[in-house]
Scaffold this motif. Sequence first.
Motif, short mmCIF file in Angstrom:
data_model
loop_
_atom_site.label_atom_id
_atom_site.label_comp_id
_atom_site.label_asym_id
_atom_site.label_seq_id
_atom_site.Cartn_x
_atom_site.Cartn_y
_atom_site.Cartn_z
N UNK A 1 0.84 -1.19 0.00
CA UNK A 1 0.00 0.00 0.00
C UNK A 1 0.87 1.24 0.00
N UNK A 2 0.23 2.37 -0.25
CA UNK A 2 0.91 3.65 -0.35
C UNK A 2 0.56 4.49 0.86
N UNK A 3 1.56 5.15 1.41
CA UNK A 3 1.35 6.08 2.53
C UNK A 3 1.70 7.47 2.02
N UNK A 4 0.75 8.40 2.19
CA UNK A 4 0.94 9.79 1.78
C UNK A 4 0.83 10.64 3.04
N UNK A 5 1.82 11.49 3.27
CA UNK A 5 1.81 12.38 4.43
C UNK A 5 1.99 13.81 3.93
N UNK A 6 1.07 14.68 4.34
CA UNK A 6 1.15 16.11 4.00
C UNK A 6 1.64 16.86 5.23
N UNK A 7 2.65 17.72 5.03
CA UNK A 7 3.23 18.48 6.13
C UNK A 7 3.40 19.94 5.71
N UNK A 8 3.03 20.85 6.57
CA UNK A 8 3.24 22.27 6.34
C UNK A 8 4.23 22.82 7.35
N UNK A 9 5.16 23.63 6.88
CA UNK A 9 6.23 24.13 7.74
C UNK A 9 6.24 25.66 7.77
N UNK A 10 6.76 26.19 8.88
CA UNK A 10 7.03 27.62 8.92
C UNK A 10 8.08 27.91 7.85
N UNK A 11 7.95 29.03 7.20
CA UNK A 11 8.83 29.36 6.09
C UNK A 11 10.31 29.31 6.48
N UNK A 12 10.61 29.80 7.66
CA UNK A 12 12.02 29.82 8.09
C UNK A 12 12.52 28.46 8.59
N UNK A 13 11.66 27.45 8.57
CA UNK A 13 12.04 26.10 9.02
C UNK A 13 12.16 25.11 7.86
N UNK A 14 11.81 25.54 6.65
CA UNK A 14 11.84 24.63 5.50
C UNK A 14 13.23 24.05 5.28
N UNK A 15 14.25 24.87 5.32
CA UNK A 15 15.61 24.36 5.07
C UNK A 15 16.03 23.36 6.13
N UNK A 16 15.65 23.59 7.38
CA UNK A 16 15.98 22.63 8.44
C UNK A 16 15.32 21.28 8.15
N UNK A 17 14.06 21.31 7.70
CA UNK A 17 13.39 20.08 7.32
C UNK A 17 14.13 19.38 6.18
N UNK A 18 14.45 20.12 5.13
CA UNK A 18 15.13 19.53 3.97
C UNK A 18 16.50 18.97 4.34
N UNK A 19 17.23 19.68 5.17
CA UNK A 19 18.55 19.19 5.60
C UNK A 19 18.41 17.88 6.37
N UNK A 20 17.43 17.83 7.27
CA UNK A 20 17.22 16.62 8.05
C UNK A 20 16.75 15.46 7.16
N UNK A 21 15.84 15.74 6.23
CA UNK A 21 15.37 14.70 5.33
C UNK A 21 16.53 14.13 4.52
N UNK A 22 17.42 14.99 4.08
CA UNK A 22 18.59 14.54 3.32
C UNK A 22 19.42 13.55 4.14
N UNK A 23 19.52 13.79 5.43
CA UNK A 23 20.32 12.92 6.30
C UNK A 23 19.66 11.58 6.58
N UNK A 24 18.32 11.53 6.60
CA UNK A 24 17.62 10.30 7.02
C UNK A 24 16.92 9.55 5.89
N UNK A 25 16.86 10.12 4.70
CA UNK A 25 16.05 9.52 3.63
C UNK A 25 16.48 8.09 3.28
N UNK A 26 17.77 7.82 3.25
CA UNK A 26 18.23 6.47 2.92
C UNK A 26 17.86 5.47 4.02
N UNK A 27 17.92 5.91 5.26
CA UNK A 27 17.54 5.02 6.37
C UNK A 27 16.05 4.70 6.32
N UNK A 28 15.24 5.70 6.01
CA UNK A 28 13.80 5.47 5.89
C UNK A 28 13.53 4.53 4.72
#
Length: 98
Positions: free
Chosen positions: A2-29
């Motif tokens: 099955x497919x899991x879809x997650x929608x997330x909204x971020x504060x504008x000044x927090x987007x880069x922190x999210x992207x940086x963290x995702x870059x670090x964990x994406x392979x593990x996920x």
Amino acid sequence: MFVRIVKMGFYEDKVQAFLDNFEQVKEQIRNFPGNRFLELYQDRNNPTVFFTYSYWEDEADLERYRQSELFIEVWAFTKQLFNQKPEAWSVNKLVTLE
């Protein structure tokens, strides 16, 4: 599967922190047992809105991921950056055209 879809909204000044963290964990996920596919999308009209799109073998695999140290750490970091409540759907893929 099955497919899991997650929608997330971020504060504008927090987007880069999210992207940086995702870059670090994406392979593990992506390599977590039961995960077969992972993508991240950014809304074209609202760059603070993102979607994850993942394939899971079964509900038990997703639940094991949600109970894992990896998820607990990722979610603890990510949820601090939200400007709205996240939404999630588990859906069955019915048709694929390529």
